[in-house]
Design an enzyme around this catalytic site. Structure first.
Site, mmCIF file in Angstrom:
data_model
loop_
_atom_site.group_PDB
_atom_site.id
_atom_site.type_symbol
_atom_site.label_atom_id
_atom_site.label_comp_id
_atom_site.label_asym_id
_atom_site.label_seq_id
_atom_site.Cartn_x
_atom_site.Cartn_y
_atom_site.Cartn_z
ATOM 1 N N GLY A 48 -12.588 0.177 2.071
ATOM 2 C CA GLY A 48 -12.430 1.435 1.688
ATOM 3 C C GLY A 48 -11.953 2.446 2.702
ATOM 4 C CD1 TRP A 103 -6.062 1.529 4.455
ATOM 5 C CD2 TRP A 103 -4.309 1.284 2.941
ATOM 6 N NE1 TRP A 103 -5.057 0.625 5.034
ATOM 7 C CE2 TRP A 103 -3.837 0.664 4.006
ATOM 8 C CE3 TRP A 103 -3.510 1.561 1.657
ATOM 9 C CZ2 TRP A 103 -2.714 0.074 4.228
ATOM 10 C CZ3 TRP A 103 -2.372 1.136 1.786
ATOM 11 C CH2 TRP A 103 -1.812 0.331 3.004
ATOM 12 C CG ASP A 132 -11.234 -4.659 -3.125
ATOM 13 O OD1 ASP A 132 -10.214 -4.844 -2.419
ATOM 14 O OD2 ASP A 132 -11.549 -6.281 -3.376
ATOM 15 C CG ASP A 156 -8.437 -10.341 -10.642
ATOM 16 O OD1 ASP A 156 -7.176 -9.663 -10.033
ATOM 17 O OD2 ASP A 156 -8.385 -11.451 -10.940
ATOM 18 C CG ASP A 208 -4.241 -3.003 3.275
ATOM 19 O OD1 ASP A 208 -3.120 -3.857 3.409
ATOM 20 O OD2 ASP A 208 -5.229 -2.760 3.774
ATOM 21 C CE LYS A 255 -2.148 -7.038 3.415
ATOM 22 N NZ LYS A 255 -3.360 -6.917 4.073
HETATM 23 C C1 LIG Z 1 -7.198 -5.982 3.711
HETATM 24 S S1 LIG Z 1 -8.317 -5.938 2.182
HETATM 25 C C2 LIG Z 1 -7.980 -4.288 2.108
HETATM 26 C C3 LIG Z 1 -8.401 -3.290 3.092
HETATM 27 C C4 LIG Z 1 -8.423 -1.923 2.517
HETATM 28 N N1 LIG Z 1 -7.182 -1.349 2.220
HETATM 29 C C5 LIG Z 1 -9.107 -0.921 3.274
HETATM 30 O O1 LIG Z 1 -8.367 -0.051 4.000
HETATM 31 O O2 LIG Z 1 -10.319 -1.005 3.668
HETATM 32 C C6 LIG Z 1 -7.758 -6.695 1.180
HETATM 33 C C7 LIG Z 1 -8.577 -6.524 -0.315
HETATM 34 O O3 LIG Z 1 -7.970 -7.139 -1.343
HETATM 35 C C8 LIG Z 1 -8.944 -7.672 -2.154
HETATM 36 N N2 LIG Z 1 -8.322 -8.233 -3.385
HETATM 37 C C9 LIG Z 1 -7.441 -9.356 -3.023
HETATM 38 N N3 LIG Z 1 -6.973 -9.756 -4.513
HETATM 39 C C10 LIG Z 1 -7.514 -9.066 -5.327
HETATM 40 C C11 LIG Z 1 -7.172 -8.720 -6.606
HETATM 41 N N4 LIG Z 1 -6.761 -9.758 -7.461
HETATM 42 N N5 LIG Z 1 -7.777 -7.878 -7.320
HETATM 43 C C12 LIG Z 1 -8.506 -6.842 -6.442
HETATM 44 N N6 LIG Z 1 -8.485 -6.839 -5.065
HETATM 45 C C13 LIG Z 1 -8.187 -7.947 -4.447
HETATM 46 C C14 LIG Z 1 -9.708 -8.165 -1.511
HETATM 47 O O4 LIG Z 1 -10.970 -8.300 -2.030
HETATM 48 C C15 LIG Z 1 -9.900 -7.427 -0.259
HETATM 49 O O5 LIG Z 1 -11.057 -6.659 -0.220
#
Ligand SMILES: C[S@@+](CC[C@H](N)C(=O)[O-])C[C@H]1O[C@@H](n2cnc3c(N)ncnc32)[C@H](O)[C@@H]1O
Length: 841
Positions: free
Chosen positions: A56, A58, A76, A92, A117, A157
Site C-alpha cells: 500500500g 503507492w 491486490d 485478482d 505496479d 511496470k
Molecule cells: C511490487 S508489489 C506492489 C507494491 C505496491 N505498489 C506498493 O507500493 O506497496 C506487487 C504486487 O502485485 C500483486 N499482484 C500480482 N499479481 C496480481 C494479480 N493478478 N492481481 C492482483 N494483484 C497482483 C502482488 O500481490 C504484489 O503485492
C-alpha cells in the site's frame, strides 16, 4: 563490476531506510514519488485506481499528494492494511469479479489515473517471468481502458523483455504520449521499467485483439543469427539482456566433428557450439572414426575443437582450413573442386592463393602488433586500477596518479608543438590568433601518418576514453563512499555545490570565467562588428543571470557582494563602478605615454610595468577628485528574490551594519581596508596572479579536487584579526544550543499562559458582586498558592526482575508511569557498597 546482491543487506539500500523513516510501507513509494515528480499526474487527479497495491505504499503516496477528498481505490491479491482516505479490497485483477467490485466502488465516476505496479510470482525461468509481467500489464491496461477518463494517465511496470516492444505498440495506439522511464529508486539490477502513458484517447470501440495477450505477444520469427560476427569477433560477447531465445535454455552445446565437416554452414556451428567432439555415438559413426584417424586432425586441431568459445580469429581460420582439407580427402565438394574443370580458372585460383598468402602474412603481422598493444594496454590498465584501489584505501593521494607519465614533453603533453606541426593550427598560432587544435584536426593529423592505420588510432582513443571514464567513475564512487563516512566532507561538498564556500577574495574559477567571456567578446567584436553597428547588442549567451551590472573591476560576485556592505561604502575608490571612460582613460594614458616616449610611438601596447604605473596615477587622480566632490554611490537594484542580499544589508538597531565576517583572512582584509592600508586597486592587482589564469578544461575531477586542496593562494592573517575571530567564535559557542533555547522558550511561554489564565480568573472573582471583599481576597490568594504549588511527580515504582519479569526487555506488563527494574544482584551490590562505605567511615 561487483554484482549487487538481490537479497540480504543488498536489499536494504537507502530507499529502504528512507521509506522506514518516512513511514511508507515499501520502498516502492519512492518510485511513484519520482515518477510523479517527473510527470506530475497525481496533483491534478481526483480519482485514482491502484492495481496491485499491497502493501500500500503507492496508496499512501496518493493520499499524501492528491487533493483533499479524492477517491483512491487499491486492489491486490494480498490483503492491504487499512489506510486513511483509501478504499482497499482483495481481488485478482485479471478476473471479472475484480472489475465488478471496482465498478461498485467507482459508481459512475471515471479514474483520472490508473496505476499498476503488479509483479506476478517471479522465480521461474526468465522467459516465463517476463511474459507473465507483460501479460499482467496488459490485464491492467484492459481495466484502465474501462475506467480511465479521456485524457487520463496510465502508469504500468513492465520488464525489458522481448514482449516489451509489442506492449509499447499497444500503448501507443491508446495514448497520445507514451514514455518509458526508470526512476532512480528502481534497482539497476532489476529489469523493471515504468511506462507512463498520458492522454488516453478513449476510443469508442477497441479491437479485442489489442488487449488479448495471445495475439499481442504472438511469436515473431527470430532474425537469422549473425554467426560470422560471432566467429570473427569472438571477444565481443553480447549479453543476453533480453533473456534467452525460446527453447535455447542450455548454455553448453556440443556436436560431432564430422557434422562440422559435412555442413554447408560451418560458421553457424562455430558460432553456436562450445565443442566439436570426436567421441563415438552409441550406434557408431564411420565418418567420425575416419576423421579421428586422419593425420590432418592434429593435436592442435583437437585442442581447438575442445573449446570453441575461447578461440581467436586465427584458430577459427585453422579449423576452417582443416575442414576444407578433410572435405577434399572425403571427396566432398569444395570451392576448388567445383572450379577444377576450367584451366584458366585454375590459374586464377593460384593467383588468389598468392594474394591470400600475402594477405595472411599482413594479417599475421597486424595481429602480432595488435596483441602487443593489447598486452601493453592491459598492463597499463592493471597498474591504474591498482593505483585507484590504493587511493581508495587512503594509501596514496590522487595527485600521485599519472606522475609516471612523460610530463610536459611527453607524447600526450598539452603543449607539444610536434603534433600540430603539420596542421593549419600552427600557422594560425604563428599569426597570433591563439587558435587551438580541435579534436578533429588532431585526429586527422594522427590518422594521416604513414603506416598508422586509422582503425588502430580509433581503437586506442576509445580505449583511452574508456579508461578515463573508468577512472572518473571510480573517483565518483570514492567520493560517495567518503561522503557517506565523513560528515565534514559532506558539509564541505554541500557548501561547494551551493557556491557557499568560504570567501577567498577573487576566486580563480570566477576569474577564469570572466576571462573566457572576454576572449569570446574579443573574438566577436572583431568578427561581428556589423552587429555592433546595427546596434544589436543582445548576446544571450553572455548575459549575467542575476542581472546585476558587472563592475568590470575583475571582482567576483561574492567579492562584489562583500564590498557592497555598508562598512565599505565610506571607503573612497572601492565601490565606484568603472565605466567605459576607464578604458578610454587608459587608452589616453597609453597614447600620452607613447607620445612622451617618442621612440615607442609605434608600439601601441604598454608594458605591464607601464600599465601598473598608469593605474596608480589614475587612482591617485580619482582619489583627489573624490575628495573635492560628493561621491554618488550607485544603489543596487535588488530583485525581490534576492532577499538574502537584502537581509545582509539590513542595519541593526544601533545603526551599525550587519556584517558577518567569519574567517581570519577576511577579517585581516577588512581591517586593512578600514585602516586604508589597502585600496581597491591593490585588490585588483592581487587578483592577477598565477591562480587566475589556470586552464582547467578537460582535466579530470580528481586532479582538480586535489589541486584545489593544495594549490591556492595563501592570504595574510594578522594577530589581531585572528584574535577577533577567536573572540567571535567564543561568543557563538557560549550561546545555548538550539534544543536548550527552545526548551527554555517553551517553559517561558507556558508560564506566561498560566499567568494569563490566573489573571482572568482573578478578574472574574474581583467582579463577582455576590462575594465580600474578604472572600474575594482569600479565594484569589488560594488561586495564587495553588498555581505556585509545584506538581509532585509520581514516585518511581520498583519492579523486581523475578518471575514473569525475569529477563524481559522493555516495560513490564500492567505497569504504568515511571518504573525501575531491580534484581537480587543489584540489591546485593547496593548493600555491599553501603557496607564498604560504612567501613571506610
Ligand atoms: C511490487 S508489489 C506492489 C507494491 C505496491 N505498489 C506498493 O507500493 O506497496 C506487487 C504486487 O502485485 C500483486 N499482484 C500480482 N499479481 C496480481 C494479480 N493478478 N492481481 C492482483 N494483484 C497482483 C502482488 O500481490 C504484489 O503485492
Amino acid at each position: 563490476m561487483a554484482i549487487q546482491k538481490k537479497h540480504g543487506k543488498g536489499r536494504l539500500d537507502k530507499w529502504y531506510k528512507l521509506a522506514k523513516e518516512k513511514g511508507y510501507r515499501a520502498r516502492a513509494a519512492f518510485k511513484l514519488i519520482q515518477l510523479n515528480k517527473k510527470y506530475g499526474f497525481l496533483e491534478k487527479s481526483k480519482v485514482v485506481l491502484d492495481l496491485c497495491a499491497a502493501p500500500g505504499s503507492w496508496c499512501q503516496v496518493c493520499a499524501e499528494t492528491m487533493p483533499k477528498d479524492s477517491i483512491i481505490i487499491g486492489v491486490d491479491l494480498a490483503p492491504i492494511k487499512p489506510i486513511p482516505k483509501v478504499i482497499t479490497f482483495q481481488s485478482d485483477i485479471t478476473t471479472e469479479k475484480c472489475r465488478a467490485t471496482i465498478r461498485t466502488h467507482l459508481k459512475t465516476w471515471k479514474a483520472d489515473c490508473v496505476l499498476h505496479d503488479g509483479a506476478p510470482n517471479v522465480g521461474t525461468a526468465w522467459v516465463q517471468d517476463s511474459y507473465n509481467q507483460a501479460e499482467l500489464a496488459l490485464h491492467s491496461l484492459k481495466l484502465a481502458t474501462e475506467f480511465l477518463i479521456e485524457g487520463g494517465t496510465f502508469v504500468t511496470k513492465v520488464f525489458r523483455s522481448k514482449d516489451y516492444n509489442s506492449l509499447l505498440w499497444v500503448l501507443n495506439q491508446l495514448f497520445t504520449k507514451v514514455e518509458a522511464t526508470k526512476p532512480p529508486s528502481s534497482r539497476n539490477v532489476s529489469a523493471e521499467i515504468f511506462v507512463v502513458c498520458r492522454g488516453y484517447k478513449a476510443p469508442k470501440r477497441i479491437d479485442p485483439r489489442l488487449l488479448d495477450p495471445r495475439s499481442v505477444f504472438e511469436d515473431l520469427a527470430d532474425p537469422a543469427p549473425n554467426n560470422e560476427a560471432k566467429v570473427y569477433n569472438p571477444e565481443v560477447k553480447k549479453r543476453k539482456r533480453e533473456g534467452y531465445e525460446e527453447g535455447d535454455y542450455t548454455q553448453y552445446k556440443e556436436i560431432a566433428a564430422s557434422e562440422f565437416i559435412q555442413t554447408t554452414d560451418p560458421l553457424a556451428i562455430l558460432g553456436q557450439y562450445n565443442r566439436l567432439t570426436f567421441e563415438q555415438p552409441k550406434n557408431g559413426d564411420v565418418a567420425l572414426a575416419a576423421l579421428d584417424k586422419l593425420p590432418e586432425t592434429t593435436q592442435e586441431i583437437r585442442h581447438c575443437c575442445a573449446d570453441l568459445k575461447v578461440l581467436g580469429r586465427k584458430d577459427f581460420k585453422l579449423l576452417l582450413k582443416w575442414r576444407l582439407k578433410v572435405r577434399e580427402i572425403f571427396g566432398l565438394p569444395t570451392k576448388k573442386t567445383t572450379k577444377a574443370p576450367l584451366v584458366e580458372e585454375v590459374a586464377e585460383v593460384e593467383n588468389m592463393d598468392e594474394e591470400l598468402k600475402i594477405q595472411e602474412e599482413l594479417q599475421r603481422i597486424k595481429d602480432k602488433e595488435l596483441a602487443k598493444k593489447k598486452k601493453e594496454r592491459r598492463k597499463e590498465n592493471e597498474r591504474k586500477h591498482k593505483e585507484i584501489v590504493r587511493m581508495q584505501m587512503n594509501m596514496t593521494a590522487p595527485m600521485d596518479i599519472g606522475m609516471e607519465q612523460e610530463g610536459p614533453r611527453g607524447a600526450d603533453a598539452m603543449f607539444r608543438l610536434k603534433s600540430i606541426d603539420q596542421t593549419e593550427a600552427l600557422r594560425r598560432i604563428a599569426k597570433g590568433k591563439m587558435a587551438t587544435i580541435t579534436e578533429v584536426d588532431a585526429k586527422k593529423d594522427r590518422d594521416s601518418g604513414i603506416g598508422s592505420s586509422g582503425e588502430t588510432d580509433d581503437e586506442s582513443d576509445e580505449e583511452l576514453d574508456r579508461l578515463e571514464r573508468e577512472l572518473d567513475n571510480m573517483y565518483e564512487s570514492y567520493k560517495e563512499r567518503k561522503a557517506a563516512a565523513d560528515a565534514k566532507y559532506r558539509a564541505k561538498k554541500a557548501r561547494k555545490e551551493y557556491g557557499d564556500d568560504e570567501w577567498e577574495g577573487v576566486s580563480a574559477s570566477e576569474k577564469e570565467e570572466s576571462d573566457d567571456d572576454d576572449e569570446i567578446l574579443e573574438e566577436e567584436s572583431s568578427d561581428d562588428s556589423d552587429a555592433e553597428e546595427r546596434g544589436d547588442t543582445s548576446k544571450p549567451l553572455l548575459r549575467d543571470l542575476d542581472n546585476t551590472p558587472q563592475d568590470g573591476a575583475g571582482l567576483s560576485k561574492r567579492a562584489r557582494g562583500f564590498f557592497n556592505q555598508e562598512i565599505f561604502r565610506s571607503i573612497p575608490g572601492l565601490l565606484d563602478v568603472p565605466e567605459d571612460t576607464e578604458g578610454e582613460d587608459e587608452a589616453k594614458n597609453a597614447d600620452e605615454g607613447a607620445a612622451s616616449n617618442g621612440e615607442d610611438s609605434d608600439n601601441d601596447v604598454p608594458t605591464i610595468e607601464e600599465q601598473k604605473k598608469m593605474r596608480k596615477e589614475k587612482a591617485a587622480r580619482k582619489e583627489k577628485e573624490k575628495e573635492d566632490d560628493f561621491e554618488i554611490v550607485k544603489q543596487d537594484q535588488d530583485s525581490d528574490d534576492d532577499w538574502e542580499e537584502k537581509e545582509k544589508k539590513k542595519k541593526t538597531k544601533d545603526g551599525k551594519p550587519n556584517i558577518d565576517i567569519i574567517t581570519a583572512e577576511a577579517m585581516t582584509l577588512a581591517h586593512q581596508l578600514a585602516r586604508g592600508e589597502k585600496s581597491k586597486h591593490d585588490l585588483i592587482d592581487e587578483g592577477y596572479n598565477k591562480y587566475a589564469f589556470k586552464d582547467r578544461d578537460g582535466l579530470p575531477d580528481w586532479f582538480l579536487d586535489d589541486e584545489a586542496k593544495h594549490d591556492k593562494p595563501h592570504k595574510p592573517i594578522t594577530k589581531e584579526a585572528a584574535a577577533a575571530i577567536k573572540e567571535k567564535l567564543r561568543a557563538y559557542n557560549a550561546r545555548p544550543i538550539k534544543k536548550v533555547a527552545e526548551a527554555r522558550a517553551r517553559k517561558k511561554l507556558k508560564q506566561a499562559q498560566k499567568l494569563e489564565k490566573l489573571k482572568k480568573k482573578a478578574d472574574l472573582l474581583a467582579g463577582d458582586e455576590g462575594m465580600s471583599e474578604k472572600e474575594k481576597a482569600t479565594s484569589i490568594a488560594k488561586l495564587m498558592s495553588a498555581a505556585a504549588r509545584k506538581k509532585r511527580k509520581p514516585p518511581v515504582k520498583v519492579i523486581k526482575a523475578t518471575g514473569v519479569n525475569r529477563g524481559i526487555s522493555g516495560r513490564p506488563r500492567g505497569v504504568k508511569g515511571r518504573y525501575k527494574m531491580v534484581d537480587p544482584r543489584m540489591k546485593k551490590e547496593m548493600r555491599a557498597l553501603k557496607r564498604i562505605a560504612k567501613k571506610r567511615k
